[in-house]
Write a protein that holds these residues in place. Structure first.
Motif, PDB file in Angstrom:
ATOM      1  N   PHE A 120       0.820  -1.211   0.000  1.00  0.00           N
ATOM      2  CA  PHE A 120       0.000   0.000   0.000  1.00  0.00           C
ATOM      3  C   PHE A 120       0.856   1.265   0.000  1.00  0.00           C
ATOM      4  CE2 PHE A 120      -4.175  -1.776   1.991  1.00  0.00           C
ATOM      5  CZ  PHE A 120      -4.327  -2.573   0.870  1.00  0.00           C
ATOM      6  N   ILE A 121       1.916   1.248   0.814  1.00  0.00           N
ATOM      7  CA  ILE A 121       2.802   2.416   0.874  1.00  0.00           C
ATOM      8  C   ILE A 121       3.469   2.653  -0.479  1.00  0.00           C
ATOM      9  CG2 ILE A 121       4.966   3.293   1.854  1.00  0.00           C
ATOM     10  CD1 ILE A 121       4.143   1.923   4.499  1.00  0.00           C
ATOM     11  N   SER A 122       3.914   1.564  -1.112  1.00  0.00           N
ATOM     12  CA  SER A 122       4.567   1.683  -2.416  1.00  0.00           C
ATOM     13  C   SER A 122       3.614   2.281  -3.443  1.00  0.00           C
ATOM     14  CB  SER A 122       5.058   0.307  -2.887  1.00  0.00           C
ATOM     15  OG  SER A 122       5.993  -0.236  -1.964  1.00  0.00           O
ATOM     16  N   VAL A 123       2.362   1.821  -3.434  1.00  0.00           N
ATOM     17  CA  VAL A 123       1.356   2.372  -4.349  1.00  0.00           C
ATOM     18  C   VAL A 123       1.122   3.848  -4.040  1.00  0.00           C
ATOM     19  CG1 VAL A 123      -1.077   2.289  -5.026  1.00  0.00           C
ATOM     20  CG2 VAL A 123       0.215   0.156  -4.738  1.00  0.00           C
ATOM     21  N   GLY A 124       1.041   4.177  -2.728  1.00  0.00           N
ATOM     22  CA  GLY A 124       0.826   5.565  -2.314  1.00  0.00           C
ATOM     23  C   GLY A 124       1.950   6.477  -2.772  1.00  0.00           C
ATOM     24  N   ILE A 125       3.179   6.006  -2.660  1.00  0.00           N
ATOM     25  CA  ILE A 125       4.339   6.806  -3.079  1.00  0.00           C
ATOM     26  C   ILE A 125       4.292   7.092  -4.580  1.00  0.00           C
ATOM     27  CG2 ILE A 125       6.843   6.722  -3.406  1.00  0.00           C
ATOM     28  CD1 ILE A 125       7.006   5.277  -0.693  1.00  0.00           C
ATOM     29  N   VAL A 126       3.957   6.064  -5.359  1.00  0.00           N
ATOM     30  CA  VAL A 126       3.866   6.233  -6.814  1.00  0.00           C
ATOM     31  C   VAL A 126       2.766   7.240  -7.164  1.00  0.00           C
ATOM     32  CG1 VAL A 126       3.289   5.087  -8.992  1.00  0.00           C
ATOM     33  CG2 VAL A 126       4.786   3.940  -7.344  1.00  0.00           C
ATOM     34  N   ARG A 130       3.264  11.021  -8.977  1.00  0.00           N
ATOM     35  CA  ARG A 130       2.649  11.319 -10.272  1.00  0.00           C
ATOM     36  C   ARG A 130       1.536  12.372 -10.150  1.00  0.00           C
ATOM     37  NH1 ARG A 130       2.143   5.622 -13.702  1.00  0.00           N
ATOM     38  NH2 ARG A 130       4.358   5.057 -13.577  1.00  0.00           N
ATOM     39  N   PHE A 131       0.815  12.301  -9.039  1.00  0.00           N
ATOM     40  CA  PHE A 131      -0.324  13.214  -8.859  1.00  0.00           C
ATOM     41  C   PHE A 131      -0.229  13.841  -7.467  1.00  0.00           C
ATOM     42  CE2 PHE A 131      -1.675   9.364 -11.183  1.00  0.00           C
ATOM     43  CZ  PHE A 131      -1.878   9.897 -12.453  1.00  0.00           C
ATOM     44  N   ALA A 218      -1.640   9.505   7.189  1.00  0.00           N
ATOM     45  CA  ALA A 218      -1.108  10.361   8.255  1.00  0.00           C
ATOM     46  C   ALA A 218       0.408  10.479   8.154  1.00  0.00           C
ATOM     47  CB  ALA A 218      -1.503   9.816   9.620  1.00  0.00           C
ATOM     48  N   VAL A 219       1.065   9.375   7.823  1.00  0.00           N
ATOM     49  CA  VAL A 219       2.521   9.401   7.668  1.00  0.00           C
ATOM     50  C   VAL A 219       2.917  10.235   6.461  1.00  0.00           C
ATOM     51  CG1 VAL A 219       4.567   8.008   7.189  1.00  0.00           C
ATOM     52  CG2 VAL A 219       2.898   7.211   8.832  1.00  0.00           C
ATOM     53  N   PHE A 220       2.174  10.097   5.370  1.00  0.00           N
ATOM     54  CA  PHE A 220       2.461  10.903   4.177  1.00  0.00           C
ATOM     55  C   PHE A 220       2.278  12.394   4.447  1.00  0.00           C
ATOM     56  CE2 PHE A 220       1.521   7.036   1.409  1.00  0.00           C
ATOM     57  CZ  PHE A 220       2.841   6.879   1.050  1.00  0.00           C
ATOM     58  N   GLN A 224       7.112  12.584   2.919  1.00  0.00           N
ATOM     59  CA  GLN A 224       7.003  11.690   1.757  1.00  0.00           C
ATOM     60  C   GLN A 224       8.327  10.963   1.500  1.00  0.00           C
ATOM     61  OE1 GLN A 224       5.618  15.274   0.693  1.00  0.00           O
ATOM     62  NE2 GLN A 224       4.136  14.414   2.140  1.00  0.00           N
ATOM     63  N   GLU A 225       9.235  11.058   2.468  1.00  0.00           N
ATOM     64  CA  GLU A 225      10.527  10.376   2.358  1.00  0.00           C
ATOM     65  C   GLU A 225      10.309   8.871   2.517  1.00  0.00           C
ATOM     66  OE1 GLU A 225      14.321   9.867   1.561  1.00  0.00           O
ATOM     67  OE2 GLU A 225      13.471  11.888   1.671  1.00  0.00           O
ATOM     68  N   ARG A 226      10.638   8.109   1.493  1.00  0.00           N
ATOM     69  CA  ARG A 226      10.335   6.670   1.477  1.00  0.00           C
ATOM     70  C   ARG A 226      10.887   5.937   2.690  1.00  0.00           C
ATOM     71  NH1 ARG A 226      10.480   4.256  -4.622  1.00  0.00           N
ATOM     72  NH2 ARG A 226       9.519   6.019  -5.704  1.00  0.00           N
ATOM     73  N   LEU A 227      12.154   6.191   2.983  1.00  0.00           N
ATOM     74  CA  LEU A 227      12.810   5.505   4.091  1.00  0.00           C
ATOM     75  C   LEU A 227      12.023   5.688   5.385  1.00  0.00           C
ATOM     76  CD1 LEU A 227      15.326   4.048   5.343  1.00  0.00           C
ATOM     77  CD2 LEU A 227      16.252   6.334   5.744  1.00  0.00           C
ATOM     78  N   ILE A 228      11.603   6.907   5.658  1.00  0.00           N
ATOM     79  CA  ILE A 228      10.907   7.206   6.909  1.00  0.00           C
ATOM     80  C   ILE A 228       9.525   6.573   6.934  1.00  0.00           C
ATOM     81  CG2 ILE A 228       9.964   9.077   8.329  1.00  0.00           C
ATOM     82  CD1 ILE A 228      12.263  10.825   7.220  1.00  0.00           C
ATOM     83  N   VAL A 229       8.816   6.630   5.817  1.00  0.00           N
ATOM     84  CA  VAL A 229       7.473   6.056   5.751  1.00  0.00           C
ATOM     85  C   VAL A 229       7.524   4.553   6.006  1.00  0.00           C
ATOM     86  CG1 VAL A 229       5.449   5.669   4.298  1.00  0.00           C
ATOM     87  CG2 VAL A 229       6.652   7.853   4.183  1.00  0.00           C
ATOM     88  N   TYR A 230       8.442   3.860   5.336  1.00  0.00           N
ATOM     89  CA  TYR A 230       8.553   2.410   5.498  1.00  0.00           C
ATOM     90  C   TYR A 230       8.992   2.033   6.913  1.00  0.00           C
ATOM     91  CZ  TYR A 230       8.178   1.481   0.446  1.00  0.00           C
ATOM     92  OH  TYR A 230       7.741   1.366  -0.854  1.00  0.00           O
ATOM     93  N   THR A 231      10.079   2.637   7.370  1.00  0.00           N
ATOM     94  CA  THR A 231      10.660   2.214   8.647  1.00  0.00           C
ATOM     95  C   THR A 231       9.766   2.538   9.841  1.00  0.00           C
ATOM     96  OG1 THR A 231      11.935   4.289   8.750  1.00  0.00           O
ATOM     97  CG2 THR A 231      13.040   2.350   7.831  1.00  0.00           C
ATOM     98  N   SER A 232       9.131   3.713   9.838  1.00  0.00           N
ATOM     99  CA  SER A 232       8.259   4.078  10.959  1.00  0.00           C
ATOM    100  C   SER A 232       7.075   3.125  11.049  1.00  0.00           C
ATOM    101  CB  SER A 232       7.767   5.518  10.815  1.00  0.00           C
ATOM    102  OG  SER A 232       7.023   5.691   9.618  1.00  0.00           O
ATOM    103  N   ASN A 233       6.506   2.759   9.906  1.00  0.00           N
ATOM    104  CA  ASN A 233       5.391   1.820   9.885  1.00  0.00           C
ATOM    105  C   ASN A 233       5.806   0.442  10.385  1.00  0.00           C
ATOM    106  OD1 ASN A 233       2.478   2.011   8.428  1.00  0.00           O
ATOM    107  ND2 ASN A 233       3.745   3.763   7.883  1.00  0.00           N
ATOM    108  N   ILE A 234       6.907  -0.056   9.872  1.00  0.00           N
ATOM    109  CA  ILE A 234       7.339  -1.416  10.219  1.00  0.00           C
ATOM    110  C   ILE A 234       7.717  -1.518  11.691  1.00  0.00           C
ATOM    111  CG2 ILE A 234       9.130  -3.160   9.807  1.00  0.00           C
ATOM    112  CD1 ILE A 234       9.076  -2.294   6.852  1.00  0.00           C
ATOM    113  N   PHE A 235       8.450  -0.532  12.218  1.00  0.00           N
ATOM    114  CA  PHE A 235       8.816  -0.562  13.639  1.00  0.00           C
ATOM    115  C   PHE A 235       7.578  -0.519  14.524  1.00  0.00           C
ATOM    116  CE2 PHE A 235      13.382   0.738  12.919  1.00  0.00           C
ATOM    117  CZ  PHE A 235      13.925  -0.327  13.642  1.00  0.00           C
ATOM    118  N   ALA A 236       6.613   0.324  14.181  1.00  0.00           N
ATOM    119  CA  ALA A 236       5.401   0.447  15.002  1.00  0.00           C
ATOM    120  C   ALA A 236       4.593  -0.851  14.993  1.00  0.00           C
ATOM    121  CB  ALA A 236       4.548   1.608  14.502  1.00  0.00           C
TER     122      ALA A 236
END
Length: 319
Positions: A120-126, A130-131, A218-220, A224-236
């Protein structure tokens, strides 16, 4: 070829997660063992310290701005994950799951949820790349969700027998109300049946995805920094299992946490919508709002819970 700071951060994160899971599962957890409050506290501290330690690493590797954004995102996800726990307890109670199976089911459900969140995060980033106007939609969703959450009362527990996921599983899979002594599949008269443990795992994973519809936007809004979005979600999310065992007997002590989270979601939503008018709120302001709202709501909830259970306080109110 030299690695960039972000690539180094990804590598360090991957190594830390693998070692942490090996340590948590190999040394702190045993299959089908009941997790005590003491062990749950140890594991919760372990995951929180690990997450904060990675934040310190981000500070030195990627700078203070990214570190503040990471901490804000992690605290946001961590506080929202507490809401998951209330639903997890309801799922286990509804299906009559034995406590010795809680840890294993939570682990599998959480790992599935992480996989789905990454997608979901990957789709959100794309979409955002783009938009850019997608961010404004996310902001409107957070604003509406926050207002709804603040005004909604949860006096009545939802009836899981009418849950769409549960009804879907009943239609698609042959189910049995047995737990299979820890198995997901049992055979009766030569026919294959899926146990309530299988149903519970799917319910846990899909429940987290529903919560992710709020937490990922909420994270976005924070970064929008990919590293932060992924890591914060996974750690939580990885810390959710130990947090469940720590809080499962004290859910009534967080009665007003929902309002604190709601205020944060409204603020984050407004922060995102403000960018339409080129107004940017600094990351440290977001961090301050998150810490104050979540902290004060927990303190207030604990004070109200203590007052309700303290007979001396009740006597004083009568006089």
């Amino acid at each position: 070829m030299a690695l960039t700071p972000q690539q180094i951060s990804y590598i360090v994160f991957g190594i830390v997660i693998i070692l942490a899971l090996v340590f948590d599962l190999g040394l702190l957890s045993k299959k089908n063992a009941v997790v005590t409050i003491k062990k749950a506290l140890t594991q919760t501290i372990f995951w929180v310290v690990l997450a904060l330690g990675f934040g310190i690493f981000v500070w030195f590797e990627d700078g203070p701005k990214h570190a503040v954004e990471y901490l804000s995102a992690y605290l946001m996800e961590w506080s929202l994950s507490i809401d998951n726990i209330f639903v997890f307890i309801l799922i286990f109670t509804f299906f009559g799951i034995k406590e010795k199976f809680y840890g294993r089911l939570l682990l599998i459900g959480i790992l599935l949820a992480i996989l789905l969140r990454v997608i979901f995060i990957s789709v959100g980033i794309v979409l955002i790349e783009r938009f850019t106007w997608v961010l404004w939609i996310f902001g409107a969703i957070l604003l509406w969700t926050g207002i709804k959450m603040f005004t909604t009362k949860h006096d009545e527990e939802p009836d899981l027998s009418n849950n769409r996921v549960y009804k879907f599983l009943q239609r698609v899979f042959p189910l049995t109300h047995e737990d299979g002594n820890g198995s997901f599949v049992v055979y009766q008269d030569g026919k294959k049946y899926y146990t309530i443990l299988f149903v519970a795992v799917i319910m846990l994973a899909t429940t987290d995805i529903l919560f992710a519809l709020d937490s990922i936007p909420a994270v976005f809004a924070i970064t929008q920094e990919r590293l932060i979005v992924y890591t914060s979600n996974i750690f939580a999310v990885l810390g959710l299992r130990s947090l469940f065992f720590l809080l499962k007997g004290a859910v009534n002590k967080f009665a007003y946490l929902q309002q604190g989270i709601a205020i944060v979601l409204v603020f984050i939503g407004l922060k995102m919508l403000a960018e339409i008018f080129h107004l940017k709120i600094p990351s440290y302001i977001s961090l301050l709002v998150i810490v104050l709202c979540i902290g004060l709501s927990i303190v207030y909830s604990a004070a109200v819970a203590k007052k309700d259970t303290d007979p001396d306080m009740e006597q004083k109110d009568l006089h």
